[in-house]
Design a protein around this motif. Structure first.
Motif, PDB file in Angstrom:
ATOM      1  N   ASN A   1     -44.588  38.942 -10.214  1.00 47.85           N
ATOM      2  CA  ASN A   1     -44.303  39.997 -11.171  1.00 47.85           C
ATOM      3  C   ASN A   1     -44.872  41.330 -10.691  1.00 47.85           C
ATOM      4  O   ASN A   1     -45.911  41.381 -10.019  1.00 47.85           O
ATOM      5  CB  ASN A   1     -44.913  39.659 -12.530  1.00 47.85           C
ATOM      6  CG  ASN A   1     -44.278  38.422 -13.140  1.00 47.85           C
ATOM      7  OD1 ASN A   1     -43.144  38.457 -13.610  1.00 47.85           O
ATOM      8  ND2 ASN A   1     -44.994  37.306 -13.118  1.00 47.85           N
ATOM      9  N   ALA A   2     -44.179  42.412 -11.037  1.00 53.55           N
ATOM     10  CA  ALA A   2     -44.660  43.741 -10.653  1.00 53.55           C
ATOM     11  C   ALA A   2     -46.041  44.008 -11.242  1.00 53.55           C
ATOM     12  O   ALA A   2     -46.913  44.574 -10.581  1.00 53.55           O
ATOM     13  CB  ALA A   2     -43.659  44.807 -11.106  1.00 53.55           C
ATOM     14  N   ASN A   3     -46.245  43.598 -12.482  1.00 52.38           N
ATOM     15  CA  ASN A   3     -47.567  43.677 -13.106  1.00 52.38           C
ATOM     16  C   ASN A   3     -48.270  42.348 -12.856  1.00 52.38           C
ATOM     17  O   ASN A   3     -47.876  41.311 -13.397  1.00 52.38           O
ATOM     18  CB  ASN A   3     -47.433  43.944 -14.608  1.00 52.38           C
ATOM     19  CG  ASN A   3     -48.778  44.157 -15.272  1.00 52.38           C
ATOM     20  OD1 ASN A   3     -49.815  43.711 -14.782  1.00 52.38           O
ATOM     21  ND2 ASN A   3     -48.767  44.836 -16.417  1.00 52.38           N
ATOM     22  N   LYS A   4     -49.306  42.346 -12.027  1.00 57.00           N
ATOM     23  CA  LYS A   4     -49.964  41.110 -11.632  1.00 57.00           C
ATOM     24  C   LYS A   4     -50.608  40.380 -12.801  1.00 57.00           C
ATOM     25  O   LYS A   4     -50.850  39.175 -12.716  1.00 57.00           O
ATOM     26  CB  LYS A   4     -50.999  41.396 -10.542  1.00 57.00           C
ATOM     27  CG  LYS A   4     -50.371  41.832  -9.224  1.00 57.00           C
ATOM     28  CD  LYS A   4     -51.429  41.998  -8.129  1.00 57.00           C
ATOM     29  CE  LYS A   4     -50.772  42.398  -6.816  1.00 57.00           C
ATOM     30  NZ  LYS A   4     -51.781  42.575  -5.731  1.00 57.00           N
ATOM     31  N   GLU A   5     -50.886  41.087 -13.892  1.00 55.23           N
ATOM     32  CA  GLU A   5     -51.447  40.421 -15.063  1.00 55.23           C
ATOM     33  C   GLU A   5     -50.468  39.409 -15.646  1.00 55.23           C
ATOM     34  O   GLU A   5     -50.868  38.474 -16.330  1.00 55.23           O
ATOM     35  CB  GLU A   5     -51.826  41.449 -16.132  1.00 55.23           C
ATOM     36  CG  GLU A   5     -53.159  42.122 -15.896  1.00 55.23           C
ATOM     37  CD  GLU A   5     -54.306  41.120 -15.924  1.00 55.23           C
ATOM     38  OE1 GLU A   5     -54.633  40.609 -17.006  1.00 55.23           O
ATOM     39  OE2 GLU A   5     -54.873  40.856 -14.845  1.00 55.23           O
TER      40      GLU A   5
ATOM     41  N   THR B   1     -59.570  31.789 -13.036  1.00 54.12           N
ATOM     42  CA  THR B   1     -60.599  31.430 -14.023  1.00 54.12           C
ATOM     43  C   THR B   1     -60.393  32.173 -15.344  1.00 54.12           C
ATOM     44  O   THR B   1     -61.288  32.867 -15.834  1.00 54.12           O
ATOM     45  CB  THR B   1     -62.032  31.650 -13.487  1.00 54.12           C
ATOM     46  OG1 THR B   1     -62.236  33.041 -13.198  1.00 54.12           O
ATOM     47  CG2 THR B   1     -62.280  30.825 -12.240  1.00 54.12           C
ATOM     48  N   CYS B   2     -59.204  31.966 -15.898  1.00 50.02           N
ATOM     49  CA  CYS B   2     -58.911  32.606 -17.177  1.00 50.02           C
ATOM     50  C   CYS B   2     -57.760  31.890 -17.872  1.00 50.02           C
ATOM     51  O   CYS B   2     -57.063  31.049 -17.272  1.00 50.02           O
ATOM     52  CB  CYS B   2     -58.547  34.078 -16.979  1.00 50.02           C
ATOM     53  SG  CYS B   2     -56.931  34.369 -16.229  1.00 50.02           S
ATOM     54  N   PHE B   3     -57.602  32.204 -19.146  1.00 50.87           N
ATOM     55  CA  PHE B   3     -56.389  31.886 -19.887  1.00 50.87           C
ATOM     56  C   PHE B   3     -55.606  33.178 -20.049  1.00 50.87           C
ATOM     57  O   PHE B   3     -56.189  34.271 -20.153  1.00 50.87           O
ATOM     58  CB  PHE B   3     -56.716  31.334 -21.280  1.00 50.87           C
ATOM     59  CG  PHE B   3     -57.473  30.041 -21.273  1.00 50.87           C
ATOM     60  CD1 PHE B   3     -56.879  28.861 -20.850  1.00 50.87           C
ATOM     61  CD2 PHE B   3     -58.800  29.990 -21.708  1.00 50.87           C
ATOM     62  CE1 PHE B   3     -57.570  27.660 -20.861  1.00 50.87           C
ATOM     63  CE2 PHE B   3     -59.502  28.802 -21.727  1.00 50.87           C
ATOM     64  CZ  PHE B   3     -58.881  27.630 -21.294  1.00 50.87           C
ATOM     65  N   LYS B   4     -54.271  33.058 -20.107  1.00 49.44           N
ATOM     66  CA  LYS B   4     -53.426  34.211 -20.393  1.00 49.44           C
ATOM     67  C   LYS B   4     -52.564  33.887 -21.605  1.00 49.44           C
ATOM     68  O   LYS B   4     -52.054  32.776 -21.731  1.00 49.44           O
ATOM     69  CB  LYS B   4     -52.575  34.583 -19.183  1.00 49.44           C
ATOM     70  CG  LYS B   4     -53.421  35.107 -18.020  1.00 49.44           C
ATOM     71  CD  LYS B   4     -52.596  35.651 -16.875  1.00 49.44           C
ATOM     72  CE  LYS B   4     -53.501  36.239 -15.800  1.00 49.44           C
ATOM     73  NZ  LYS B   4     -52.737  36.811 -14.662  1.00 49.44           N
ATOM     74  N   VAL B   5     -52.423  34.869 -22.482  1.00 52.99           N
ATOM     75  CA  VAL B   5     -51.724  34.685 -23.754  1.00 52.99           C
ATOM     76  C   VAL B   5     -50.376  35.396 -23.691  1.00 52.99           C
ATOM     77  O   VAL B   5     -50.302  36.571 -23.294  1.00 52.99           O
ATOM     78  CB  VAL B   5     -52.566  35.212 -24.931  1.00 52.99           C
ATOM     79  CG1 VAL B   5     -51.856  34.959 -26.255  1.00 52.99           C
ATOM     80  CG2 VAL B   5     -53.961  34.551 -24.934  1.00 52.99           C
TER      81      VAL B   5
ATOM     82  N   LYS C   1     -43.551  37.040 -23.223  1.00 52.04           N
ATOM     83  CA  LYS C   1     -44.054  38.380 -22.957  1.00 52.04           C
ATOM     84  C   LYS C   1     -45.585  38.344 -22.935  1.00 52.04           C
ATOM     85  O   LYS C   1     -46.228  37.842 -23.855  1.00 52.04           O
ATOM     86  CB  LYS C   1     -43.546  39.365 -24.010  1.00 52.04           C
ATOM     87  CG  LYS C   1     -42.047  39.556 -23.988  1.00 52.04           C
ATOM     88  CD  LYS C   1     -41.600  40.538 -25.056  1.00 52.04           C
ATOM     89  CE  LYS C   1     -40.101  40.781 -24.987  1.00 52.04           C
ATOM     90  NZ  LYS C   1     -39.322  39.537 -25.258  1.00 52.04           N
ATOM     91  N   PHE C   2     -46.165  38.919 -21.896  1.00 49.99           N
ATOM     92  CA  PHE C   2     -47.617  38.905 -21.724  1.00 49.99           C
ATOM     93  C   PHE C   2     -48.310  39.718 -22.809  1.00 49.99           C
ATOM     94  O   PHE C   2     -47.876  40.834 -23.136  1.00 49.99           O
ATOM     95  CB  PHE C   2     -47.989  39.463 -20.345  1.00 49.99           C
ATOM     96  CG  PHE C   2     -49.468  39.577 -20.117  1.00 49.99           C
ATOM     97  CD1 PHE C   2     -50.227  38.469 -19.792  1.00 49.99           C
ATOM     98  CD2 PHE C   2     -50.107  40.804 -20.241  1.00 49.99           C
ATOM     99  CE1 PHE C   2     -51.599  38.581 -19.583  1.00 49.99           C
ATOM    100  CE2 PHE C   2     -51.472  40.932 -20.032  1.00 49.99           C
ATOM    101  CZ  PHE C   2     -52.216  39.807 -19.705  1.00 49.99           C
ATOM    102  N   ILE C   3     -49.418  39.156 -23.360  1.00 54.47           N
ATOM    103  CA  ILE C   3     -50.194  39.855 -24.390  1.00 54.47           C
ATOM    104  C   ILE C   3     -51.573  40.234 -23.863  1.00 54.47           C
ATOM    105  O   ILE C   3     -51.967  41.400 -23.890  1.00 54.47           O
ATOM    106  CB  ILE C   3     -50.344  38.971 -25.653  1.00 54.47           C
ATOM    107  CG1 ILE C   3     -48.974  38.637 -26.254  1.00 54.47           C
ATOM    108  CG2 ILE C   3     -51.229  39.673 -26.681  1.00 54.47           C
ATOM    109  CD1 ILE C   3     -49.032  37.641 -27.404  1.00 54.47           C
ATOM    110  N   LYS C   4     -52.330  39.272 -23.381  1.00 51.63           N
ATOM    111  CA  LYS C   4     -53.706  39.540 -22.950  1.00 51.63           C
ATOM    112  C   LYS C   4     -54.215  38.373 -22.114  1.00 51.63           C
ATOM    113  O   LYS C   4     -53.576  37.322 -22.012  1.00 51.63           O
ATOM    114  CB  LYS C   4     -54.620  39.737 -24.164  1.00 51.63           C
ATOM    115  CG  LYS C   4     -54.761  38.497 -25.035  1.00 51.63           C
ATOM    116  CD  LYS C   4     -55.678  38.740 -26.229  1.00 51.63           C
ATOM    117  CE  LYS C   4     -55.802  37.483 -27.103  1.00 51.63           C
ATOM    118  NZ  LYS C   4     -56.680  37.709 -28.255  1.00 51.63           N
TER     119      LYS C   4
END
Length: 368
Positions: A214-218, A247-251, A257-260
Motif C-alpha cells: 500500500n502507498a500508505n505503509k500503515e 509488534t502491533c495490532f491494526k484496526v 479501511k484503516f483506522i489506527k
C-alpha cells in the motif's frame, strides 16, 4: 470481582507469597518443575497455573503443536493441533477428553467458532506448513474448511488464485479466520501474502485488503497472523488484525479501511481474542532488555476497553511512560515457551495453546 473470587484470590496469593512472579530458582529448561500454587498476572487479572489440566496420553492422543482453542455453546473446549492422528481434541472444563477427530490438517493452525441458527460450526485453517514423519518441514497451499462439530465438511475455501483474486506469484497460506455478525468470513493470510480476505457466509469472495504494497505503509500488514471482530462498541464493529512482525495490532473498518494501530512494543502477538470489554492475546516471542527477540519467551497479554495493557500473565508488569507502553519481558523463571493462542471460558479462566512447546497440552490459568 465477587466475594467468592476475592476469597480465592487472597487465599492463593497468601499461599504463593507473590503476585506476577512464581517462586524463583526454577530452570527455564524445566518449567514443569514450577510449584502447583504458581500465581501469575497483574491487577485484577491474576491466575493460578495448571500445567497438568489436560488428561490425555501421548500414545492415544499424541500432540505436536496445540495451535488454537475455542469454547462451544455447551461449554466444551475444542482444540486444534497439527497432529493428524487427532487434529481436533474436545475437552470438558476439568480437562477430561470427550472426543477427538481429524486427520486431514497437517498444518492445522486456526480455529474459529461460528454460531448459526442455534448450531455451532467450526472454521478450520490449515496454513500449509507441516512436518513430515521425519521431522522435516514441508509446504503446500493452505485451505479454510467449514465443518460441524463432528467434522462433517460444509464447504472449503481454497486458493484465491482459482477465482482470479491472487496473482500467480502470490502464495496463500492462511493462519486465521473471524466471523462477523452477518456471517461474513474474514481470512487472514498471515503466512502467505498478508491480505485479509472477506467472503460472505457461503464462502463467496467480496474483497481483500491489507497486504504489503500500500502507498500508505500503515495500511500494510506484516505477518497478518490473526483477525478478530471487535464488538465492544455495539454501534461501531471493527476488525482487529495482527501485524506480528511490526509488534502491533491494526484496526480496520468492516470493509477494510484503516483506522489506527495499537502498538505492543517488543511483543510478537498472535490473534486477538475478544471477551467482554477485554482483548487477550498469546505472545509468541518477546524481546530481552537489549531489544533482541528471544526463543521460549512467550506469555499472555490482556488489554482493557481502551486498549491499554492491564496484565501480562507470564511476563513482567505493563508500564506506561507519558502514555506510551514500554516493552515487557518474559519472567526469568518462565511459565510458557511460545504463547500461540488463548481461550477465555465462561468463568474467565484462560487456556493457553502453545507452538514449539515440546508436544505439551494447553495450560490452564484459573482466575483468582
Amino acid at each position: 470481582m465477587d466475594t467468592r473470587r476475592k476469597f480465592i484470590r487472597n487465599a492463593a496469593l497468601a499461599s504463593a507469597g507473590v503476585v506476577a512472579a512464581p517462586t524463583l530458582g526454577f530452570s527455564i529448561l524445566h518449567p514443569e518443575l514450577q510449584p502447583e500454587d504458581t500465581i501469575i498476572g497483574h491487577g485484577g487479572f491474576t491466575y493460578k497455573v495448571d500445567k497438568g489440566w489436560a488428561k490425555i496420553g501421548v500414545n492415544s492422543t499424541p500432540l505436536f503443536n496445540c495451535h488454537e482453542m475455542v469454547q462451544d455453546s455447551k461449554g466444551r473446549l475444542i482444540m486444534l493441533g497439527d497432529n493428524t492422528h487427532n487434529n481436533i481434541l474436545i475437552f470438558d472444563k476439568s480437562g477430561a477428553l470427550l472426543d477427538h477427530w481429524g486427520s486431514a490438517f497437517p498444518g492445522g493452525h486456526g480455529l474459529t467458532l461460528s454460531k448459526e441458527g442455534g448450531e455451532d460450526f467450526l472454521l478450520i485453517v490449515d496454513c500449509g506448513y507441516y512436518q513430515d514423519k521425519y521431522g522435516s518441514w514441508k509446504s503446500q497451499a493452505g485451505q479454510v474448511v467449514k465443518t460441524d462439530l463432528t467434522g462433517r465438511i460444509i464447504f472449503n475455501i481454497g486458493h484465491p488464485r482459482t477465482i482470479g483474486v491472487y496473482k500467480d506469484d502470490e502464495p496463500f497460506r492462511p493462519t486465521e479466520t473471524a466471523v462477523a455478525p452477518n456471517g461474513d468470513i474474514y481470512v487472514a493470510d498471515g503466512y502467505g501474502s498478508d491480505y485479509i480476505i472477506q467472503y460472505n457466509s457461503k464462502g463467496q469472495y467480496i474483497r481483500h485488503f491489507g497486504g504489503r504494497n500500500n502507498a500508505n505503509k500503515e495500511h500494510n500488514l506484516v505477518n497478518a497472523h490473526g483477525v478478530a471482530v471487535d464488538l465492544r462498541d455495539k454501534n461501531n464493529p471493527v476488525l482487529v488484525c495482527t501485524s506480528r512482525e511490526e509488534t502491533c495490532f491494526k484496526v480496520f473498518t468492516m470493509d477494510g479501511k484503516f483506522i489506527k494501530r495499537i502498538d505492543m512494543p517488543g511483543l510478537y502477538v498472535c490473534r486477538p481474542v475478544m471477551d467482554d470489554t477485554n482483548l487477550y492475546a498469546g505472545v509468541c516471542w518477546s524481546k530481552d532488555a537489549a531489544g533482541k527477540r528471544q526463543d521460549n519467551s512467550g506469555f499472555v497479554t490482556i488489554l482493557d476497553a481502551n486498549n491499554k495493557v492491564v496484565s501480562n500473565p507470564g511476563g513482567t508488569a505493563p508500564t506506561y511512560k507519558t502514555g506510551v507502553l514500554q516493552p515487557s519481558l518474559a519472567l526469568s523463571n518462565r511459565v510458557f515457551n511460545h504463547g500461540h493462542d488463548v481461550c477465555v471460558d465462561n468463568d474467565k479462566n484462560v487456556y493457553v495453546c502453545q507452538w514449539n512447546a515440546n508436544h505439551t497440552a494447553p495450560i490452564k490459568l484459573t482466575r483468582v
